[in-house]
Design a protein around this motif. Sequence first.
Motif, short mmCIF file in Angstrom:
data_model
loop_
_atom_site.label_atom_id
_atom_site.label_comp_id
_atom_site.label_asym_id
_atom_site.label_seq_id
_atom_site.Cartn_x
_atom_site.Cartn_y
_atom_site.Cartn_z
N ALA A 6 0.86 -1.19 0.00
CA ALA A 6 0.00 0.00 0.00
C ALA A 6 0.89 1.24 0.00
CB ALA A 6 -0.91 -0.01 1.23
N GLU B 146 -1.75 -5.74 -11.82
CA GLU B 146 -2.59 -5.91 -10.62
C GLU B 146 -2.73 -4.60 -9.85
OE1 GLU B 146 -1.77 -9.17 -7.90
OE2 GLU B 146 -0.69 -10.16 -9.53
N SER C 118 -6.94 1.92 -14.19
CA SER C 118 -6.80 3.33 -13.79
C SER C 118 -5.55 3.99 -14.35
CB SER C 118 -6.78 3.42 -12.25
OG SER C 118 -7.97 2.88 -11.72
N ALA D 278 -8.80 6.94 -6.77
CA ALA D 278 -9.77 5.93 -6.31
C ALA D 278 -9.12 4.56 -6.23
CB ALA D 278 -10.98 5.91 -7.25
N ARG D 279 -8.28 4.24 -7.22
CA ARG D 279 -7.60 2.95 -7.21
C ARG D 279 -6.63 2.86 -6.03
NH1 ARG D 279 -8.10 -2.27 -8.88
NH2 ARG D 279 -6.06 -3.22 -9.20
N ALA E 137 -6.74 4.28 -3.23
CA ALA E 137 -7.47 4.20 -1.95
C ALA E 137 -7.89 2.78 -1.61
CB ALA E 137 -8.69 5.12 -2.00
N GLN E 138 -7.90 1.89 -2.61
CA GLN E 138 -8.25 0.49 -2.35
C GLN E 138 -7.12 -0.28 -1.68
OE1 GLN E 138 -9.67 -1.37 -5.98
NE2 GLN E 138 -10.85 0.44 -6.55
N PHE E 139 -5.91 0.27 -1.73
CA PHE E 139 -4.74 -0.38 -1.13
C PHE E 139 -4.39 0.32 0.17
CE2 PHE E 139 -4.61 -1.30 -5.60
CZ PHE E 139 -4.06 -2.57 -5.72
N THR E 140 -4.61 -0.34 1.29
CA THR E 140 -4.31 0.27 2.59
C THR E 140 -3.48 -0.69 3.42
OG1 THR E 140 -6.25 -0.62 3.75
CG2 THR E 140 -6.54 1.45 2.52
N ARG F 189 -5.68 -3.02 5.49
CA ARG F 189 -6.12 -4.25 4.81
C ARG F 189 -4.98 -5.27 4.77
NH1 ARG F 189 -6.13 -5.22 -1.24
NH2 ARG F 189 -7.30 -7.14 -1.54
N THR F 190 -3.78 -4.81 4.45
CA THR F 190 -2.63 -5.71 4.43
C THR F 190 -2.42 -6.34 5.80
OG1 THR F 190 -1.58 -4.37 2.70
CG2 THR F 190 -0.15 -5.85 3.95
#
Length: 373
Positions: free
Chosen positions: A171, A311, A316, A351-352, A354-357, A360-361
């Motif tokens: 992220a 990936e 985007s 936006a893309r 923001a999906q990687f945090t 989450r990891t």
Amino acid sequence: MRILIDARVIQDHFPGIGRYAFNLIDALAPLLDGEALVLTAKDARNTRYDLARLDRHPNVERIPIDIPIVHPRSQTALPGLLRGLRPDVMHFLYNVRPLRVSAPSLLTLYDVIPRRFPNYFSPLTRWKIEGVQRLALRASQAFLSISQATARDFATFYGVAPERITVTPLAPDPIFHPRPSAALAAFRRRQGLPDVYLLYLGSNKPHKNLPRLVRAWKAALDAGLGQEAQLVIAGHWDPRYPEAREWAMTLGLVERVQFWGPVSGEDLPWLYGAARAFIFPSLYEGFGLPALEAMASGSPVGASRAPGLSEVVGESALTFDPTDIEAMAGVMLRLMRDAGLRSHLRKAGLARAAQFTWQRTARLTLEAYRALL
């Protein structure tokens, strides 16, 4: 649950893996229902990360040790130290790891560059790397992979069973976010940067594909790209691979290509944000974190279709075949000329990203720890 994380990679010698280690631990600590024991390198140079930030977590116990990662004592002295700490699970972030440990262990997997690009290394060095990698895989009960592409590579090249691998994407660091346009203009003036530049950031190793990048830039200029535009190539420079500089000189691009070298952590988000666009032409990536950092900073991105990188950027970014110089030049022209496209890509990239945090990891990592108990 008592977790031990070997974070001796948090030092300047391991900038990428060090960033992963620091951000993972920082995000993981609030999720743990137990204690995290974090090994750090006692005397290693670390100018990038404030270890006191990890110390502020009440369930993190940081243990500085004077055992270098690549040293015989990692196999002789370290196992006894680990045994005395009595962890339930151990997590090793580098493939040079102690081989005999007293608890189930995980190993993070990044890429298979020695297998895909064997010419980087002498036969002796390849033999050593291969031996270390296989020993580390054999000593580990489970694995974390930074991408689906890396997981597939380890299954293909090393026979690691896919069910033993959990994909835990990287992220962007929180420092990567859009900045005001006036502040970015001031940064360009302060750093002597042109008002209009296309940015590449990364090393100059052959799989980064910089000779083709320079040749594509020449093709874009010949196709009528504005005279004010420059290509800025920033990042660690390995003198063994001078081809990009040589192509710039051969093609008469000395005034149109800047070679910046390493970038400080403070300047990096500004360099991304102040660029008109970012381009990443790699032939291979385990993940492709610079493209994600650029998107998080608000920079429109053009990227190769290397599997790990695809990936990251999804739909985007403008994508291209990294071996096709004309296609790469076409992406450059569109990025530099089309303001409407840049606005669309900027919004899509934010936006893309923001999906990687890291949260989450950290959650995926914690699930992998629990599965070992």
